[in-house]
Design a protein around this motif. Structure first.
Motif, short mmCIF file in Angstrom:
data_model
loop_
_atom_site.label_atom_id
_atom_site.label_comp_id
_atom_site.label_asym_id
_atom_site.label_seq_id
_atom_site.Cartn_x
_atom_site.Cartn_y
_atom_site.Cartn_z
N GLY A 71 43.90 31.48 19.60
CA GLY A 71 44.17 32.40 18.49
C GLY A 71 45.66 32.60 18.33
N ASP A 72 46.06 33.79 17.92
CA ASP A 72 47.47 34.05 17.66
C ASP A 72 48.16 34.81 18.78
N GLU A 73 47.50 34.94 19.94
CA GLU A 73 48.08 35.65 21.07
C GLU A 73 47.83 34.86 22.36
N PHE A 74 48.79 34.92 23.28
CA PHE A 74 48.57 34.28 24.57
C PHE A 74 47.66 35.16 25.43
N LEU A 75 47.94 36.45 25.43
CA LEU A 75 47.16 37.42 26.20
C LEU A 75 46.95 38.64 25.31
N ALA A 76 45.70 38.89 24.95
CA ALA A 76 45.40 39.95 23.99
C ALA A 76 45.58 41.34 24.60
N ARG A 77 45.02 41.52 25.77
CA ARG A 77 45.07 42.84 26.41
C ARG A 77 44.50 42.73 27.81
N MET A 78 44.49 43.85 28.52
CA MET A 78 43.91 43.90 29.85
C MET A 78 42.58 44.65 29.78
N ASP A 79 41.60 44.12 30.46
CA ASP A 79 40.30 44.77 30.57
C ASP A 79 40.46 45.98 31.51
N GLN A 80 40.49 47.16 30.93
CA GLN A 80 40.74 48.38 31.71
C GLN A 80 39.64 48.67 32.73
N SER A 81 38.44 48.17 32.52
CA SER A 81 37.37 48.41 33.48
C SER A 81 37.65 47.71 34.80
N TRP A 82 38.50 46.71 34.77
CA TRP A 82 38.86 45.96 35.97
C TRP A 82 39.84 46.73 36.82
N VAL A 83 40.67 47.54 36.20
CA VAL A 83 41.72 48.24 36.93
C VAL A 83 41.13 49.37 37.77
N GLY A 84 40.77 50.47 37.13
CA GLY A 84 40.14 51.57 37.84
C GLY A 84 40.92 52.06 39.04
N GLU A 85 40.21 52.75 39.92
CA GLU A 85 40.81 53.30 41.13
C GLU A 85 41.12 52.17 42.12
N MET A 86 42.31 52.21 42.69
CA MET A 86 42.70 51.19 43.66
C MET A 86 42.16 51.57 45.03
N THR A 87 41.44 50.64 45.63
CA THR A 87 40.90 50.83 46.97
C THR A 87 41.43 49.69 47.85
N PRO A 88 41.36 49.83 49.15
CA PRO A 88 41.79 48.71 50.01
C PRO A 88 41.02 47.42 49.72
N ALA A 89 39.73 47.51 49.48
CA ALA A 89 38.93 46.31 49.19
C ALA A 89 39.36 45.67 47.87
N LYS A 90 39.63 46.50 46.85
CA LYS A 90 40.08 45.96 45.56
C LYS A 90 41.46 45.31 45.70
N TRP A 91 42.35 45.97 46.43
CA TRP A 91 43.67 45.41 46.63
C TRP A 91 43.58 44.07 47.36
N ASP A 92 42.73 43.98 48.39
CA ASP A 92 42.56 42.72 49.11
C ASP A 92 42.11 41.60 48.17
N LYS A 93 41.16 41.91 47.28
CA LYS A 93 40.65 40.91 46.34
C LYS A 93 41.75 40.48 45.36
N ILE A 94 42.47 41.44 44.81
CA ILE A 94 43.54 41.14 43.86
C ILE A 94 44.62 40.29 44.53
N TYR A 95 44.99 40.66 45.73
CA TYR A 95 46.02 39.92 46.47
C TYR A 95 45.56 38.49 46.77
N PHE A 96 44.34 38.36 47.30
CA PHE A 96 43.81 37.04 47.66
C PHE A 96 43.79 36.10 46.46
N HIS A 97 43.19 36.56 45.35
CA HIS A 97 43.08 35.69 44.17
C HIS A 97 44.43 35.48 43.49
N GLY A 98 45.27 36.49 43.48
CA GLY A 98 46.60 36.34 42.88
C GLY A 98 47.46 35.35 43.64
N LYS A 99 47.44 35.43 44.96
CA LYS A 99 48.21 34.49 45.78
C LYS A 99 47.70 33.06 45.57
#
Length: 107
Positions: A68-96
């Motif tokens: 379309g006309d955008e590279f990145l439209a927006r962020m899915d806010q349901s994905w963000v939510g409250e940061m927990t150790p388990a969520k941070w581990d997942k984000i770090y693992f997949h991001g790395k």
């Protein structure tokens, strides 16, 4: 092990791929065919996608683009939510993994 384009080109929900006979591979990021909505799905699968692309010596040039006309439209806010150790581990693992495999693409 060489990745098989015919298999990995259809494996990813958020990446549409097209490669020509010269080995120019276009990766178009999308959500349901439109501009990409960043969230857990793309964050998780792009690392695997980049690994497949990096392991295929038939890819001579890689073009990373949006849909379309955008590279990145927006962020899915349901994905963000409250940061927990388990969520941070997942984000770090997949991001790395995403960044390491992106850097592994040598064309």
């Amino acid at each position: 092990m060489k990745a098989d384009y015919e298999q990995y080109s259809r494996r990813y929900q958020h990446v549409r791929m097209q490669r020509d006979v010269a080995g120019v591979l276009e990766l178009a990021l999308h959500s349901q065919g439109g501009p990409l909505v960043w969230g857990d799905g793309p964050h998780t699968e792009l690392g695997y996608c980049f690994a497949d692309v990096a392991c295929d010596p038939e890819n001579r040039v890689v073009i990373l683009t949006g849909s379309g006309d955008e590279f990145l439209a927006r962020m899915d806010q349901s994905w963000v939510g409250e940061m927990t150790p388990a969520k941070w581990d997942k984000i770090y693992f997949h991001g790395k993994r995403l960044l390491e495999n992106l850097l592994a693409i040598e064309v």
